[in-house]
Design an enzyme around this catalytic site. Structure first.
Site, short mmCIF file in Angstrom:
data_model
loop_
_atom_site.label_atom_id
_atom_site.label_comp_id
_atom_site.label_asym_id
_atom_site.label_seq_id
_atom_site.Cartn_x
_atom_site.Cartn_y
_atom_site.Cartn_z
N PHE A 116 -33.33 18.32 -82.25
CA PHE A 116 -33.92 19.54 -82.81
C PHE A 116 -34.74 19.17 -84.02
O PHE A 116 -34.29 18.40 -84.87
CB PHE A 116 -32.84 20.55 -83.21
CG PHE A 116 -33.40 21.76 -83.93
CD1 PHE A 116 -34.02 22.77 -83.23
CD2 PHE A 116 -33.31 21.86 -85.31
CE1 PHE A 116 -34.56 23.87 -83.88
CE2 PHE A 116 -33.84 22.97 -85.97
CZ PHE A 116 -34.46 23.96 -85.25
N SER B 44 -22.65 17.80 -97.82
CA SER B 44 -21.71 17.74 -96.68
C SER B 44 -21.85 16.40 -95.99
O SER B 44 -22.39 16.31 -94.89
CB SER B 44 -22.02 18.88 -95.70
OG SER B 44 -21.87 20.13 -96.31
N PRO B 45 -21.36 15.31 -96.60
CA PRO B 45 -21.62 13.98 -96.08
C PRO B 45 -20.99 13.68 -94.72
O PRO B 45 -21.33 12.68 -94.11
CB PRO B 45 -21.07 13.05 -97.17
CG PRO B 45 -20.08 13.88 -97.91
CD PRO B 45 -20.58 15.29 -97.84
N GLU C 234 -42.99 33.42 -99.26
CA GLU C 234 -43.14 34.73 -98.61
C GLU C 234 -41.88 35.22 -97.91
O GLU C 234 -41.72 36.41 -97.68
CB GLU C 234 -44.32 34.72 -97.65
CG GLU C 234 -44.16 33.84 -96.45
CD GLU C 234 -45.36 33.89 -95.51
OE1 GLU C 234 -45.13 33.67 -94.31
OE2 GLU C 234 -46.48 34.13 -95.96
N ARG D 248 -27.93 35.31 -98.06
CA ARG D 248 -27.82 34.05 -97.33
C ARG D 248 -27.40 34.37 -95.91
O ARG D 248 -26.27 34.75 -95.65
CB ARG D 248 -26.81 33.12 -98.01
CG ARG D 248 -27.28 32.60 -99.36
CD ARG D 248 -28.56 31.85 -99.23
NE ARG D 248 -28.88 31.06 -100.42
CZ ARG D 248 -29.95 30.33 -100.52
NH1 ARG D 248 -30.84 30.28 -99.53
NH2 ARG D 248 -30.19 29.65 -101.61
#
Length: 184
Positions: free
Chosen positions: A15, A113-114, A140, A64
């Site tokens: 992805f 977040s290893p 925007e 979020r």
């Protein structure tokens, strides 16, 4: 190969997005066995602990989508390709809050977040804030509300989970420590 290293045998990008990419990797483990790893590649980010002259922390409230809620955070943003983190910090501070700063100090950098991502966040302390008349515009697709909190208000927001992300909790705790050392 060191005793804990995982050797990458094959990596495939499955992805490619606007911000992140996802890679599926075949790895050889230290014991010789094989495993798969899903790795998110991220360009890195900055976060800014901005303190006003009256000792308030500049924050932004924003929605979020991954959490399906709003949270209150220190200003932050993604690094552009080949952008210096300090320049990004100044840009993001202005875009999200309308402030510019006289001094900018790197406090620390950390991986978020290893276990599955290479995102690194560089946290800066900004002081000598001045509200800019013609501040840069937000992206925007970005909508934020500015908040300036006392340390006590920020601590209460952490308890109420209005502040709920690692970079902002780190910033509040750093500020707590500095205030405690000042008052010692």
């Amino acid at each position: 190969m060191t005793k804990l290293e995982e050797k990458t045998l094959h990596s495939e990008e499955i992805f490619l997005g606007k911000i992140i990419s996802l890679h599926l990797q075949d790895v050889e483990l230290p014991n010789g066995k094989h495993a798969k790893r899903e790795i998110i590649k991220h360009p890195g980010a900055v976060a800014i602990l901005a303190i006003t002259d009256d000792n308030k922390i500049v924050m932004v409230e924003q929605y979020r989508k991954a959490l399906e809620r709003t949270i209150v955070e220190i200003p932050a943003g993604k690094l552009e390709k080949d952008e210096e983190p300090a320049l990004c910090a100044r840009r993001e501070l202005e875009e999200e809050t309308g402030y510019e700063c006289d001094s900018l100090e790197l406090l620390t950098s950390f991986y978020t977040s290893p276990g599955f991502a290479d995102e690194i966040v560089h946290v800066y302390l900004a002081k000598g804030l001045t509200k800019k008349e013609n501040a840069a515009d937000l992206d925007e697709d970005e909508f934020v509300e500015l908040e300036e909190l006392t340390l006590e208000e920020a601590e209460q927001y952490v308890k109420e989970q209005k502040i709920y992300d690692a970079k902002t909790i780190f910033a509040v705790q750093y500020f707590q420590l500095q205030e405690a050392l000042k008052n010692k």
